[in-house]
Design an enzyme around this catalytic site. Structure first.
Site, PDB file in Angstrom:
ATOM      1  N   ASN A 108       0.806  -1.237   0.000  1.00 41.12           N
ATOM      2  CA  ASN A 108       0.000   0.000   0.000  1.00 41.12           C
ATOM      3  C   ASN A 108       0.836   1.282   0.000  1.00 41.12           C
ATOM      4  OD1 ASN A 108       0.796  -0.407   2.635  1.00 41.12           O
ATOM      5  ND2 ASN A 108      -1.190   0.118   3.539  1.00 41.12           N
TER       6      ASN A 108
ATOM      7  N   GLU B  19       3.893  -4.235  12.650  1.00 40.57           N
ATOM      8  CA  GLU B  19       2.901  -3.183  12.398  1.00 40.57           C
ATOM      9  C   GLU B  19       1.766  -3.869  11.656  1.00 40.57           C
ATOM     10  OE1 GLU B  19       0.778  -0.886  10.852  1.00 40.57           O
ATOM     11  OE2 GLU B  19       2.347   0.046   9.627  1.00 40.57           O
TER      12      GLU B  19
ATOM     13  N   CYS C 206      -3.737   0.768   7.006  1.00 43.50           N
ATOM     14  CA  CYS C 206      -4.112   0.187   8.296  1.00 43.50           C
ATOM     15  C   CYS C 206      -4.575   1.263   9.279  1.00 43.50           C
ATOM     16  CB  CYS C 206      -2.952  -0.615   8.867  1.00 43.50           C
ATOM     17  SG  CYS C 206      -1.457   0.336   8.940  1.00 43.50           S
TER      18      CYS C 206
ATOM     19  N   GLU D   9       7.572   2.538  14.815  1.00 40.18           N
ATOM     20  CA  GLU D   9       8.437   2.924  13.697  1.00 40.18           C
ATOM     21  C   GLU D   9       8.409   4.434  13.580  1.00 40.18           C
ATOM     22  OE1 GLU D   9       6.686   0.333  10.487  1.00 40.18           O
ATOM     23  OE2 GLU D   9       8.755  -0.390  10.486  1.00 40.18           O
TER      24      GLU D   9
HETATM   25  C1  SIN Z   1       0.012   1.533   6.623  1.00 41.93           C
HETATM   26  O1  SIN Z   1      -1.117   1.630   6.213  1.00 41.93           O
HETATM   27  O2  SIN Z   1       0.527   0.404   6.764  1.00 41.93           O
HETATM   28  C2  SIN Z   1       0.876   2.714   6.960  1.00 41.93           C
HETATM   29  C3  SIN Z   1       0.183   3.990   6.842  1.00 41.93           C
HETATM   30  C4  SIN Z   1       1.047   5.196   7.140  1.00 41.93           C
HETATM   31  O3  SIN Z   1       2.269   5.098   7.371  1.00 41.93           O
HETATM   32  O4  SIN Z   1       0.498   6.274   7.164  1.00 41.93           O
END
Ligand code: SIN
Length: 479
Positions: A154, A253, A287, A462
């Site tokens: 993504n 994550e 996510c 992270e």
């Molecule tokens: C993710 O959807 O895995 C990360 C989203 C983000 O870093 O904003």
């Protein structure tokens, strides 16, 4: 379509390595093949680990300021190639070009952030006396060691830089396994790092269709010391079991089920704007996307009407076409999953408040921006991560009720609160069982902020000050 010079081979020990087998990478907006890339197997995984181990001692001993300089150079190189990289992200992942440019800025930002962190590393550590006064306690940090970094499709650039930046800053060598759908950005990133002066073997990239075949021999090898994974909770749990056998350091994550709460006292424009971003950033394929939107009864009608108008006005199309605000989903599997969640909810009595349009006669994996309400209690949409442009609106009367709904999930990644009352904002943010909470804003991601979740959303952080610590061990010396 793809720039001449786009790397398509494995990157191991500083060299490009072709493989007998290759696999196609497709544009999700039309299904057309962009190019074919090398398909790594177990033997390549072990060659990458050999290279990462061979480079580990020298990289750990490289002065932190030098590591910082290299990361800084890579940051500038990414920004210098912003348009080319953004275009590549759009082509292989589908997001609109404006969002892809944003990802280049966000992704490059991790290198700048960790370059600064690396530069300060030599100042970390402690010096003191044990309480009995018998001897000194000295503490210092050292790199955890060769690390396997597994990234999702993504954010093909930013998820790589977030992990690689921290690993390299800490003095670790790395093997990056990007998602099968989006290997091109990762391979280009390897080239940028090579040109920036990263020595051979410090970063290795394995594109593959055989995720298990590549990761299992690595996780079983005692030379590997760390696993960092971004992806689903289901896969994260399987990887954790394997990582446990070698007692690996892990950063996970994982999935989310973010609640977004809109209180009666919220500013309507801010709430609608924030909800749009929290829902539709990356087409909802994130996510941290708002999965459940809870609106207090007094503002519900006004919010729902404005938000539905905005959602259905999304312009769905190829991400390179001017004006597109919603790209395709990554593949047919993901589109079917979203369609099934909606169909299941509607069968159980959910009402569709609005549905945008998608390009007709297209081979792309488009799904319209959709707003639903009256979601039945047993609908999977309530508990599963949607990962698509579908907004589910629920209502509540009291603050305590909203909090109970929001926390009623095994996940705990992100949450969002919209209110004009500062005391309420802080009270609710503190009570929300998530690693991150945005107040009157729909985006929380920032290289300088610790990104991560609680409960089944993951382990570790992270970015932020904590990001680099995930790749460091503390060494204590009694003297
Ligand atoms: C993710 O959807 O895995 C990360 C989203 C983000 O870093 O904003």
């Amino acid at each position: 379509m793809i720039e001449a010079g786009q790397p398509t081979e494995l990157f191991i020990g500083g060299d490009w390595l072709p493989t007998e087998r290759t696999f196609p990478v497709a544009d999700p907006a039309n299904g057309r093949q962009l190019c074919a890339v090398a398909d790594a197997g177990p033997e390549h995984a072990l060659a990458a680990l050999d290279a990462a181990c061979a480079a580990a001692a020298d990289w750990a001993a490289t002065p932190a300021a030098r590591r910082a300089d290299i990361l800084r150079t890579a940051y500038e190189a990414l920004l210098g190639r912003r348009e080319e990289i953004a275009r590549l992200i759009t082509l292989e992942m589908g997001k609109p070009i404006a969002e892809a440019r944003g990802e280049v800025d966000y992704g490059a930002g991790f290198f700048r952030w960790f370059a600064d962190g690396a530069g300060r590393l030599h100042l970390d550590g402690g010096y003191g006396h044990e309480p009995g006064g018998q001897y000194r306690i000295l503490t210092a940090h050292r790199p955890v060691g060769p690390s396997l970094l597994i990234t999702p499709w993504n954010f093909p650039l930013a998820m790589g830089t977030r992990k690689i930046g921290a690993a390299l800053a800490a003095g670790c060598t790395a093997i990056l396994k990007p998602a099968e759908q989006t290997p091109l950005t990762a391979l280009l990133l390897a080239d940028v790092l090579r040109e920036a002066g990263v020595p051979g073997g410090v970063v290795n990239v394995l594109s593959t269709t055989d995720a298990a075949g590549v990761t299992e021999p690595l996780l079983a090898d005692p030379r590997l010391r760390k696993l960092s994974f971004t992806g689903s909770t289901r896969v994260g749990k399987l990887l954790l079991e394997k990582a446990a056998r070698g007692v690996l350091r892990t950063s996970m994550e994982l999935g989310g089920n973010a609640a977004l709460l809109v209180f009666d006292d919220a500013d309507l424009d801010t709430a609608v704007e924030g909800a749009m971003v929290a829902k539709l950033r990356n087409g909802g394929e994130s996510c941290v996307a708002a999965n459940r939107i809870y609106v207090q009864s007094g503002i519900r009608a006004a919010f729902t009407e404005r938000f539905t108008e905005r959602m259905t006005a999304s312009v769905c199309g190829h991400g390179l076409e001017p004006g597109t605000t919603l790209g395709p989903m990554i593949d047919e599997r993901q589109r079917t999953k979203v369609a099934d969640l909606v169909a299941d909810a509607v069968r159980g009595g959910a009402r569709v408040l609005g549905e945008g349009t998608v390009p007709q006669d297209s081979e792309g994996f488009f799904y319209p921006a959709t707003v639903l309400t009256d979601i039945p209690q047993d609908a999977a949409l309530r508990t599963e991560e949607i990962f698509g442009p579908v907004a589910a609106i629920y209502s509540f009367d009291e603050e305590t009720e909203a909090l109970a709904y929001a926390n009623d999930t095994p996940f705990g990644l992100a949450s969002y609160v919209f209110t004009g009352d500062v005391s309420r904002a802080m009270r609710v943010a503190e009570a929300l069982d998530t690693g991150m909470t945005g107040i009157n804003r729909g985006v929380v991601s920032n290289p300088a902020a610790p990104f991560g979740g609680v409960k089944e959303s993951g382990l570790g952080r992270e970015g932020g000050g904590q990001g680099i610590e995930e790749y460091l061990e503390t060494k204590y010396i009694g003297l």
